[in-house]
Design a protein around this motif. Structure first.
Motif, PDB file in Angstrom:
ATOM      1  N   TYR A 187     -48.668  71.571  28.965  1.00 15.25           N
ATOM      2  CA  TYR A 187     -49.942  71.815  28.264  1.00 15.25           C
ATOM      3  C   TYR A 187     -51.086  72.034  29.260  1.00 15.25           C
ATOM      4  N   ARG A 188     -51.166  71.218  30.312  1.00  8.59           N
ATOM      5  CA  ARG A 188     -52.212  71.401  31.330  1.00  8.59           C
ATOM      6  C   ARG A 188     -52.072  72.751  32.014  1.00  8.59           C
ATOM      7  N   TYR A 189     -50.831  73.096  32.333  1.00 12.59           N
ATOM      8  CA  TYR A 189     -50.614  74.388  32.982  1.00 12.59           C
ATOM      9  C   TYR A 189     -51.054  75.529  32.066  1.00 12.59           C
ATOM     10  N   GLU A 190     -50.698  75.447  30.799  1.00 10.26           N
ATOM     11  CA  GLU A 190     -51.032  76.511  29.853  1.00 10.26           C
ATOM     12  C   GLU A 190     -52.546  76.628  29.645  1.00 10.26           C
ATOM     13  N   ARG A 191     -53.252  75.526  29.691  1.00 15.41           N
ATOM     14  CA  ARG A 191     -54.709  75.565  29.493  1.00 15.41           C
ATOM     15  C   ARG A 191     -55.409  76.321  30.617  1.00 15.41           C
ATOM     16  N   HIS A 192     -54.789  76.358  31.790  1.00 10.43           N
ATOM     17  CA  HIS A 192     -55.408  77.032  32.937  1.00 10.43           C
ATOM     18  C   HIS A 192     -54.744  78.368  33.276  1.00 10.43           C
ATOM     19  N   ARG A 193     -53.688  78.693  32.568  1.00 11.64           N
ATOM     20  CA  ARG A 193     -52.979  79.942  32.871  1.00 11.64           C
ATOM     21  C   ARG A 193     -53.797  81.152  32.415  1.00 11.64           C
ATOM     22  N   LYS A 194     -53.913  82.142  33.294  1.00 12.60           N
ATOM     23  CA  LYS A 194     -54.646  83.354  32.966  1.00 12.60           C
ATOM     24  C   LYS A 194     -53.791  84.259  32.096  1.00 12.60           C
ATOM     25  N   ARG A 195     -54.398  84.836  31.088  1.00 10.48           N
ATOM     26  CA  ARG A 195     -53.720  85.746  30.180  1.00 10.48           C
ATOM     27  C   ARG A 195     -54.436  87.083  30.145  1.00 10.48           C
ATOM     28  N   ALA A 196     -53.661  88.144  30.067  1.00  6.99           N
ATOM     29  CA  ALA A 196     -54.281  89.474  29.965  1.00  6.99           C
ATOM     30  C   ALA A 196     -55.033  89.612  28.654  1.00  6.99           C
ATOM     31  N   PHE A 197     -54.487  89.025  27.594  1.00  5.92           N
ATOM     32  CA  PHE A 197     -55.112  89.085  26.273  1.00  5.92           C
ATOM     33  C   PHE A 197     -55.001  87.710  25.626  1.00  5.92           C
ATOM     34  N   LEU A 198     -56.122  87.177  25.203  1.00  9.06           N
ATOM     35  CA  LEU A 198     -56.100  85.887  24.515  1.00  9.06           C
ATOM     36  C   LEU A 198     -55.474  86.052  23.134  1.00  9.06           C
ATOM     37  N   PRO A 199     -54.681  85.085  22.702  1.00  8.48           N
ATOM     38  CA  PRO A 199     -54.008  85.223  21.408  1.00  8.48           C
ATOM     39  C   PRO A 199     -54.958  84.991  20.238  1.00  8.48           C
ATOM     40  N   ASP A 200     -54.722  85.744  19.178  1.00  9.37           N
ATOM     41  CA  ASP A 200     -55.358  85.455  17.893  1.00  9.37           C
ATOM     42  C   ASP A 200     -54.406  84.530  17.147  1.00  9.37           C
ATOM     43  N   LEU A 201     -54.804  83.272  16.988  1.00  6.61           N
ATOM     44  CA  LEU A 201     -53.926  82.241  16.421  1.00  6.61           C
ATOM     45  C   LEU A 201     -54.255  81.933  14.970  1.00  6.61           C
ATOM     46  N   SER A 202     -55.010  82.793  14.323  1.00  7.67           N
ATOM     47  CA  SER A 202     -55.467  82.522  12.963  1.00  7.67           C
ATOM     48  C   SER A 202     -54.314  82.390  11.973  1.00  7.67           C
ATOM     49  N   ALA A 203     -53.174  83.019  12.268  1.00  8.78           N
ATOM     50  CA  ALA A 203     -52.025  82.933  11.357  1.00  8.78           C
ATOM     51  C   ALA A 203     -51.491  81.510  11.259  1.00  8.78           C
ATOM     52  N   PHE A 204     -51.830  80.682  12.236  1.00  4.36           N
ATOM     53  CA  PHE A 204     -51.336  79.309  12.239  1.00  4.36           C
ATOM     54  C   PHE A 204     -52.428  78.297  11.905  1.00  4.36           C
ATOM     55  N   LYS A 205     -53.586  78.774  11.496  1.00  2.00           N
ATOM     56  CA  LYS A 205     -54.654  77.871  11.066  1.00  2.00           C
ATOM     57  C   LYS A 205     -54.460  77.582   9.588  1.00  2.00           C
ATOM     58  N   ILE A 206     -54.299  76.335   9.267  1.00  3.70           N
ATOM     59  CA  ILE A 206     -53.964  75.916   7.910  1.00  3.70           C
ATOM     60  C   ILE A 206     -55.004  74.921   7.422  1.00  3.70           C
ATOM     61  N   LYS A 207     -55.393  75.047   6.179  1.00  3.01           N
ATOM     62  CA  LYS A 207     -56.264  74.056   5.564  1.00  3.01           C
ATOM     63  C   LYS A 207     -55.365  72.973   4.981  1.00  3.01           C
ATOM     64  N   TYR A 208     -55.281  71.871   5.692  1.00  2.94           N
ATOM     65  CA  TYR A 208     -54.357  70.812   5.305  1.00  2.94           C
ATOM     66  C   TYR A 208     -54.928  69.971   4.164  1.00  2.94           C
ATOM     67  N   ASP A 209     -54.033  69.244   3.518  1.00  4.41           N
ATOM     68  CA  ASP A 209     -54.436  68.403   2.394  1.00  4.41           C
ATOM     69  C   ASP A 209     -55.267  67.213   2.880  1.00  4.41           C
ATOM     70  N   LYS A 210     -55.995  66.608   1.956  1.00  2.00           N
ATOM     71  CA  LYS A 210     -56.730  65.380   2.237  1.00  2.00           C
ATOM     72  C   LYS A 210     -56.384  64.349   1.175  1.00  2.00           C
ATOM     73  N   ARG A 211     -56.156  63.130   1.618  1.00  2.00           N
ATOM     74  CA  ARG A 211     -55.885  62.064   0.668  1.00  2.00           C
ATOM     75  C   ARG A 211     -57.172  61.673  -0.047  1.00  2.00           C
ATOM     76  N   SER A 212     -57.028  61.396  -1.324  1.00  2.00           N
ATOM     77  CA  SER A 212     -58.173  60.938  -2.095  1.00  2.00           C
ATOM     78  C   SER A 212     -58.430  59.459  -1.802  1.00  2.00           C
ATOM     79  N   PRO A 213     -59.668  59.086  -1.494  1.00  2.00           N
ATOM     80  CA  PRO A 213     -59.962  57.660  -1.263  1.00  2.00           C
ATOM     81  C   PRO A 213     -59.758  56.793  -2.502  1.00  2.00           C
ATOM     82  N   SER A 214     -59.664  57.433  -3.660  1.00  4.10           N
ATOM     83  CA  SER A 214     -59.443  56.668  -4.899  1.00  4.10           C
ATOM     84  C   SER A 214     -57.970  56.430  -5.189  1.00  4.10           C
ATOM     85  N   ASP A 215     -57.094  56.969  -4.327  1.00  8.18           N
ATOM     86  CA  ASP A 215     -55.649  56.775  -4.500  1.00  8.18           C
ATOM     87  C   ASP A 215     -55.280  55.390  -3.974  1.00  8.18           C
TER      88      ASP A 215
END
Length: 429
Positions: free
Chosen positions: A391-419
């Motif tokens: 992970y540290r190596y990848e954070r500093h690795r140079k890329r010709a093109f930065l990835p568009d990662l929007s396909a993996f952005k998910i709106k996750y569920d939330k637990r109800s505090p009343s549950d």
């Protein structure tokens, strides 16, 4: 002197195995890390049955990915027990079977019930973890991915069937895979038999039935596999000989990496390796490969026991939460002293993505099935140090093109505090 010794050990272990592969790039990268357990394992890779597959992902200007694998001691003949990682292909195959059945009203959310027809089999008519109290393939996949529930695996195994599981995976280009066992303590004959199944429609009327199945195919075991110096049998008596894994589940690590890639990036693998999945099915898998128990109401798991990093080995050591910008799409397994993780890691803030698969065996006394393993002292620290090094190596690795990662952005569920329902604290996994 240390560097020369380290390289010599790796060279000798590779030669001894004959088929082991170690790439200098990955070796040099890991050698830079200061983690004690990382070096302890990498200095004796065959003692720890360690294998690593690091997959570098690079995007072009159109965001199309290419994948480059780097290996440490990767060897399909160096056995590791896959444990719960076999739940990954079973989830994929279960959804593929539903898609190919193409029965009106039958999908992953349709209530499913299991009868019994052979010795040892058990029924399943209800599921208290589900919102409607009924079992479904969707609920089994949630439980298998969120905390690695064992019953979920058994039910998917029974739905797909031993014969179909192995034939389909072999046809997809994984000839060395064997999935022969449920987690039920069954003998070989019992594992060949799978339960009759029925799907229920509105009003719980039966809309589809699947009869009991039997695998009449022969199963090829190419080599004898024995591990350790002793084990505890079913009566907790010590048997002073290695445990026999010859007929156990087997799934080479490199195949696991390709399997996960085939679902997350289906266009990147040959057509025969792709799973027949609907768009909704694939999105469902992507969600629950990465969702935390704390984000899930059904099942409602106790988040003190099943915390966010519980099944995220590369981010687990010493932290119960992952960095907010990171999501891990993965499956882990642990049993008999073996720890395995197959992951796709994304850092949305820093535009980082990579795949990492690793397995390690930590059992210093050589006795299996005694629940005395070196998970905490060696296994988990090794996995964490390995994951963080990449992970540290990848954070500093140079890329010709930065990835568009929007396909993996998910709106996750939330637990109800009343549950206020009681949370599950002791699932079998």
């Amino acid at each position: 002197m240390y560097k020369l010794f380290f390289l010599l050990v790796v060279f000798l272990s590779t030669e001894a195995q004959g088929q082991a592969r170690t790439d200098k790039f990955l070796l040099d990268l890991l050698r830079q890390d200061t983690g004690k357990q990382l070096h302890q394992v990498l200095n004796e890779p065959d003692k720890y049955r360690c294998q690593v597959v690091y997959t570098q992902i690079n995007r072009d200007r159109n965001n199309q990915p290419t994948f480059t694998n780097y290996y440490f001691n990767e060897n399909p003949t160096l056995y590791f027990n896959p444990a719960s990682t076999v739940k990954l292909p079973l989830a994929f195959l279960s959804l593929e079977k539903l898609a190919k059945m193409n029965v009106k009203g039958v999908n992953k959310y349709t209530p499913i019930q299991f009868d019994s027809s052979f010795a040892g089999q058990t029924t399943a008519f209800t599921d208290s973890t589900a919102e409607n109290n009924l079992p479904s393939i969707a609920q089994y996949i949630r439980k298998a991915f969120l905390i690695s529930d064992n019953d979920a695996y058994n039910r998917m195994y029974e739905f797909v069937g031993q014969q179909a599981i192995n034939k389909n995976l072999h046809d997809k280009g994984y000839p060395d895979v064997r999935i022969t066992r449920q987690f039920m303590g069954f003998n070989a004959e019992q594992n060949r038999h799978t339960n009759p199944v029925r799907f229920l429609g509105p009003g719980q009327q039966v809309i589809y039935t699947q009869p009991a199945a039997y695998n009449s195919d022969s199963i090829y075991f190419p080599q004898e596999i024995k591990v350790g110096i002793g084990y505890l049998d079913a009566k907790d008596s010590l048997v002073n000989e290695p445990i026999d894994f010859t007929g156990a589940n087997n799934y080479p690590l490199k195949d696991y990496q390709q399997l996960l890639q085939s679902v997350l990036f289906p266009q990147s693998v040959p057509v025969k390796q792709r799973f027949t999945l609907t768009s909704d099915d694939r999105q469902f898998l992507v969600r629950y490969l990465s969702q935390f128990p704390s984000e899930t109401s059904y099942p409602k798991y106790d988040t003190a026991e099943y915390y966010d990093s519980y099944v995220k080995f590369f981010f687990k050591q010493g932290a119960k939460k992952l960095p907010e910008v990171v999501r891990v799409f993965n499956k882990v397994g642990w049993a008999y002293g073996f720890l395995t993780d197959i992951s796709y890691v994304v850092d949305f803030k820093n535009k980082v993505e990579f795949m990492l698969a690793a397995t390690v065996y930590v059992n210093s006394d050589g006795i299996l099935n005694d629940n005395k393993y070196d998970y905490d002292s060696i296994g988990y620290p090794f996995m964490y140090q390995l994951g963080q090094s990449i992970y540290r190596y990848e954070r500093h690795r140079k890329r010709a093109f930065l990835p568009d990662l929007s396909a993996f952005k998910i709106k996750y569920d939330k637990r109800s505090p009343s549950d206020l329902r009681p949370a599950i604290k002791d699932a079998e996994n």
